[in-house]
Design a protein around this motif. Structure first.
Motif, PDB file in Angstrom:
ATOM      1  N   ASP A  58       0.795  -1.223   0.000  1.00 24.66           N
ATOM      2  CA  ASP A  58       0.000   0.000   0.000  1.00 24.66           C
ATOM      3  C   ASP A  58       0.832   1.280   0.000  1.00 24.66           C
ATOM      4  N   ILE A  59       2.138   1.165  -0.267  1.00 22.34           N
ATOM      5  CA  ILE A  59       2.995   2.353  -0.385  1.00 22.34           C
ATOM      6  C   ILE A  59       3.281   2.574  -1.868  1.00 22.34           C
ATOM      7  N   PRO A  60       2.732   3.635  -2.452  1.00 18.85           N
ATOM      8  CA  PRO A  60       2.874   3.838  -3.903  1.00 18.85           C
ATOM      9  C   PRO A  60       4.317   4.022  -4.358  1.00 18.85           C
ATOM     10  N   ASP A  61       5.161   4.633  -3.519  1.00 14.93           N
ATOM     11  CA  ASP A  61       6.559   4.847  -3.906  1.00 14.93           C
ATOM     12  C   ASP A  61       7.252   3.522  -4.220  1.00 14.93           C
ATOM     13  N   ILE A  62       6.975   2.515  -3.397  1.00 10.82           N
ATOM     14  CA  ILE A  62       7.588   1.200  -3.600  1.00 10.82           C
ATOM     15  C   ILE A  62       7.044   0.557  -4.875  1.00 10.82           C
ATOM     16  N   ALA A  63       5.714   0.605  -5.036  1.00  8.15           N
ATOM     17  CA  ALA A  63       5.094  -0.015  -6.212  1.00  8.15           C
ATOM     18  C   ALA A  63       5.563   0.661  -7.497  1.00  8.15           C
ATOM     19  N   ILE A  64       5.627   1.990  -7.505  1.00 13.61           N
ATOM     20  CA  ILE A  64       6.035   2.728  -8.713  1.00 13.61           C
ATOM     21  C   ILE A  64       7.498   2.461  -9.042  1.00 13.61           C
ATOM     22  N   ALA A  65       8.359   2.447  -8.010  1.00 17.99           N
ATOM     23  CA  ALA A  65       9.785   2.171  -8.249  1.00 17.99           C
ATOM     24  C   ALA A  65       9.969   0.758  -8.813  1.00 17.99           C
ATOM     25  N   TYR A  66       9.217  -0.186  -8.262  1.00 15.85           N
ATOM     26  CA  TYR A  66       9.304  -1.572  -8.741  1.00 15.85           C
ATOM     27  C   TYR A  66       8.758  -1.684 -10.162  1.00 15.85           C
ATOM     28  N   ALA A  67       7.658  -1.005 -10.440  1.00 20.59           N
ATOM     29  CA  ALA A  67       7.068  -1.036 -11.785  1.00 20.59           C
ATOM     30  C   ALA A  67       8.006  -0.405 -12.811  1.00 20.59           C
ATOM     31  N   PHE A 111       6.106  -5.392 -19.256  1.00 20.07           N
ATOM     32  CA  PHE A 111       5.002  -4.436 -19.160  1.00 20.07           C
ATOM     33  C   PHE A 111       3.805  -5.001 -18.398  1.00 20.07           C
ATOM     34  N   ARG A 112       3.455  -6.224 -18.692  1.00 17.15           N
ATOM     35  CA  ARG A 112       2.282  -6.812 -18.030  1.00 17.15           C
ATOM     36  C   ARG A 112       2.513  -6.930 -16.518  1.00 17.15           C
ATOM     37  N   LYS A 113       3.704  -7.358 -16.125  1.00 19.48           N
ATOM     38  CA  LYS A 113       4.016  -7.512 -14.705  1.00 19.48           C
ATOM     39  C   LYS A 113       4.024  -6.151 -14.002  1.00 19.48           C
ATOM     40  N   ALA A 114       4.515  -5.130 -14.698  1.00 20.27           N
ATOM     41  CA  ALA A 114       4.558  -3.785 -14.112  1.00 20.27           C
ATOM     42  C   ALA A 114       3.145  -3.274 -13.840  1.00 20.27           C
ATOM     43  N   ARG A 115       2.229  -3.486 -14.790  1.00 18.81           N
ATOM     44  CA  ARG A 115       0.844  -3.039 -14.601  1.00 18.81           C
ATOM     45  C   ARG A 115       0.178  -3.811 -13.455  1.00 18.81           C
ATOM     46  N   LYS A 116       0.499  -5.090 -13.372  1.00 23.00           N
ATOM     47  CA  LYS A 116      -0.075  -5.904 -12.296  1.00 23.00           C
ATOM     48  C   LYS A 116       0.374  -5.371 -10.934  1.00 23.00           C
ATOM     49  N   MET A 137      -1.648  -2.252 -10.154  1.00 22.95           N
ATOM     50  CA  MET A 137      -3.032  -2.583  -9.834  1.00 22.95           C
ATOM     51  C   MET A 137      -3.156  -3.177  -8.428  1.00 22.95           C
ATOM     52  N   GLU A 138      -2.197  -4.022  -8.049  1.00 22.46           N
ATOM     53  CA  GLU A 138      -2.231  -4.603  -6.698  1.00 22.46           C
ATOM     54  C   GLU A 138      -2.057  -3.522  -5.641  1.00 22.46           C
ATOM     55  N   SER A 139      -1.163  -2.593  -5.915  1.00 20.57           N
ATOM     56  CA  SER A 139      -0.950  -1.499  -4.966  1.00 20.57           C
ATOM     57  C   SER A 139      -2.167  -0.586  -4.901  1.00 20.57           C
ATOM     58  N   TRP A 140      -2.835  -0.383  -6.050  1.00 17.53           N
ATOM     59  CA  TRP A 140      -4.034   0.457  -6.109  1.00 17.53           C
ATOM     60  C   TRP A 140      -5.155  -0.129  -5.244  1.00 17.53           C
ATOM     61  N   LYS A 141      -5.305  -1.420  -5.284  1.00 19.31           N
ATOM     62  CA  LYS A 141      -6.337  -2.066  -4.461  1.00 19.31           C
ATOM     63  C   LYS A 141      -6.074  -1.865  -2.970  1.00 19.31           C
ATOM     64  N   ALA A 142      -4.781  -1.711  -2.610  1.00 25.50           N
ATOM     65  CA  ALA A 142      -4.410  -1.572  -1.198  1.00 25.50           C
ATOM     66  C   ALA A 142      -4.508  -0.143  -0.687  1.00 25.50           C
ATOM     67  N   SER A 143      -4.309   0.856  -1.572  1.00 19.79           N
ATOM     68  CA  SER A 143      -4.260   2.231  -1.056  1.00 19.79           C
ATOM     69  C   SER A 143      -5.105   3.249  -1.818  1.00 19.79           C
ATOM     70  N   HIS A 144      -5.413   3.025  -3.099  1.00 16.47           N
ATOM     71  CA  HIS A 144      -6.149   3.988  -3.930  1.00 16.47           C
ATOM     72  C   HIS A 144      -5.480   5.358  -3.962  1.00 16.47           C
ATOM     73  N   SER A 145      -4.161   5.377  -3.945  1.00 17.52           N
ATOM     74  CA  SER A 145      -3.443   6.646  -4.004  1.00 17.52           C
ATOM     75  C   SER A 145      -3.423   7.182  -5.432  1.00 17.52           C
ATOM     76  N   PRO A 146      -3.716   8.483  -5.625  1.00 19.75           N
ATOM     77  CA  PRO A 146      -3.758   9.054  -6.986  1.00 19.75           C
ATOM     78  C   PRO A 146      -2.451   8.906  -7.761  1.00 19.75           C
ATOM     79  N   GLU A 147      -1.304   8.830  -7.028  1.00 20.84           N
ATOM     80  CA  GLU A 147      -0.022   8.683  -7.734  1.00 20.84           C
ATOM     81  C   GLU A 147      -0.007   7.425  -8.604  1.00 20.84           C
ATOM     82  N   LEU A 148      -0.649   6.376  -8.108  1.00 15.15           N
ATOM     83  CA  LEU A 148      -0.694   5.116  -8.848  1.00 15.15           C
ATOM     84  C   LEU A 148      -1.517   5.259 -10.131  1.00 15.15           C
ATOM     85  N   PHE A 149      -2.657   5.959 -10.020  1.00 13.57           N
ATOM     86  CA  PHE A 149      -3.509   6.192 -11.183  1.00 13.57           C
ATOM     87  C   PHE A 149      -2.739   6.962 -12.258  1.00 13.57           C
ATOM     88  N   LYS A 150      -2.089   8.043 -11.850  1.00 12.03           N
ATOM     89  CA  LYS A 150      -1.364   8.890 -12.804  1.00 12.03           C
ATOM     90  C   LYS A 150      -0.212   8.139 -13.460  1.00 12.03           C
TER      91      LYS A 150
END
Length: 418
Positions: free
Chosen positions: A230-239, A248-253, A256-269
């Motif tokens: 649920d920390i977008p910084d970690i998910a975005i850096a990993y993606a 690409f497919r793994k990065a989007r996954k 999406m997993e991080s989005w389900k945990a936090s719904h942070s706008p950074e993930l959407f953008k």
């Protein structure tokens, strides 16, 4: 004393019975007389020793009780003087206490340190706390040094004091252990930090430790994301790392997993910015997991592309889930733009109950309630570790009202019956 005397008496009695029997068998009177006087002398000396030992014990006990009463009276006087803010008088009482218990008393040094601290003499207070801290198995001084260093914002002294405490305490409370981990993060002692994290059994902190240690290696990012999603910084850096490797497919996954945990706008953008296809169709994938942030961000994307009618619909959906002044601004603006050409929108009510409008969700420290622009491991305001969360700022007094209104919140901007 008495049980020992009884045992000695029984032993002597046995001997006095034994040796007359020996005499009868040996017919040697000198043997009996010599042994009789020897054991009688031993018994007499033993009785004298027990009497002296017991009298000495009673004397020392009375002396210790007197010293204890004197110590307690002086400590009470010192504390009462500190409460009355008569710090010189408190020192006099502590001087009397030192004459009884000695200069190396932990409790006296600690109270004297408190007295110096209350009289605004921080330097001498620290000296006394140090003296107390480095006494054998003492944590009073160490804990005081830790709290004093925290107030002064001195991370080094705070960490040193905590390390001193851990040397003398077998079972460290989780709150203290978490503060030690925080300082180990600051000092980049990640291996030591992970040893303490194992004691806490905190997977979230374990993931954060790998991210803070090195957020550029694939292995560290993978371990970080596996433990905390649920920390977008970690998910975005990993993606980003996965995108660099063209996965690409793994990065989007991951996003999406991080989005389900936090719904942070950074993930959407970030998800929309990775343009492998049309950004509108990409953004719609986020709407499968319905949330205020998803509807609001999608509406803003549509608004930026001039798709006002669809944007208006999603702004209203977002407002129904979580009414904020920002969303209300866009709704009112689009009503003015579209109302000229759409009779249905013109017939909508424009009055909105301002009491149900909340602040926008944000990254907020759950310890000090400060709002921030992004997630951070250690709050810069209260210095707390891992207390920043993505929160909706709903007012408790209005929560029942919102739950009751539910989707009817949109009645204020719904079409009126003709």
């Amino acid at each position: 004393m008495i049980p020992r005397l009884i045992i000695a008496f029984v032993v002597v009695c046995v001997l006095y019975i034994k040796y007359p029997l020996t005499l009868c068998l040996s017919y040697d009177p000198t043997f009996m007389i010599g042994e009789f006087w020897f054991y009688s002398s031993v018994f007499f000396v033993y009785v004298i020793f027990e009497v002296i030992y017991s009298v000495r014990g009673v004397f020392l006990k009375r002396k210790n009780i007197k010293n204890l009463n004197g110590t307690l009276d002086n400590l009470q006087g010192a504390v009462e003087s500190m409460i009355a803010e008569d710090y010189k008088e408190a020192d006099k009482y502590l001087d009397k206490t030192e004459k009884i218990v000695g200069e190396d008393s932990v409790i006296v040094n600690w109270i004297r340190g408190c007295n110096k601290l209350y009289s605004n003499n921080t330097h001498e207070a620290k000296a006394k706390f140090y003296q107390a801290a480095y006494s054998e198995k003492s944590i009073l001084g160490g804990y005081s040094l830790y709290k004093l260093a925290e107030v002064e914002g001195n991370d080094k002294d705070a960490y040193d004091a905590l390390k001193q405490i851990t040397l003398n305490v077998k079972h460290i409370p989780s709150s203290i252990l978490k503060n030690i981990i925080k300082f180990q993060f600051i000092n980049k002692e990640f291996n030591d930090a992970r040893e303490n994290i194992k004691k806490l059994k905190d997977r979230r902190l374990l993931g954060i430790s790998y991210y803070l240690e090195n957020s550029t290696t694939l292995d560290n990012l993978k371990l970080a994301f596996e433990n905390v999603k649920d920390i977008p910084d970690i998910a975005i850096a990993y993606a980003r790392k996965l995108l660099f490797l063209e996965e690409f497919r793994k990065a989007r996954k991951v996003i999406m997993e991080s989005w389900k945990a936090s719904h942070s706008p950074e993930l959407f953008k970030f998800f929309v910015s990775v343009k492998q296809e049309d950004d509108i169709s990409v953004a719609k994938k986020f709407l499968k997991s319905m949330s205020f942030e998803g509807s609001a961000e999608f509406a803003l994307l549509l608004y930026s592309k001039g798709m006002y009618h669809i944007a208006y619909k999603y702004f209203k959906d977002a407002f129904a889930m979580y009414p904020t002044s920002k969303i209300l601004f866009y709704i009112n603006e689009l009503r003015e733009k579209l109302g000229k050409y759409d009779d249905r929108i013109m017939r909508e009510e424009s009055i909105v109950d301002e009491s149900i409008v909340f602040d926008d969700p944000s990254w907020t420290c759950t310890s000090c309630n400060h709002k921030m622009n992004k997630w951070i491991a250690i709050c810069p305001y209260c210095n707390s570790l891992d207390t920043v969360r993505w929160l909706h700022h709903e007012k408790n007094s209005q929560q029942n009202k919102i739950e009751k209104v539910g989707n009817d919140v949109l009645l204020s901007i719904a079409p009126t019956k003709s």
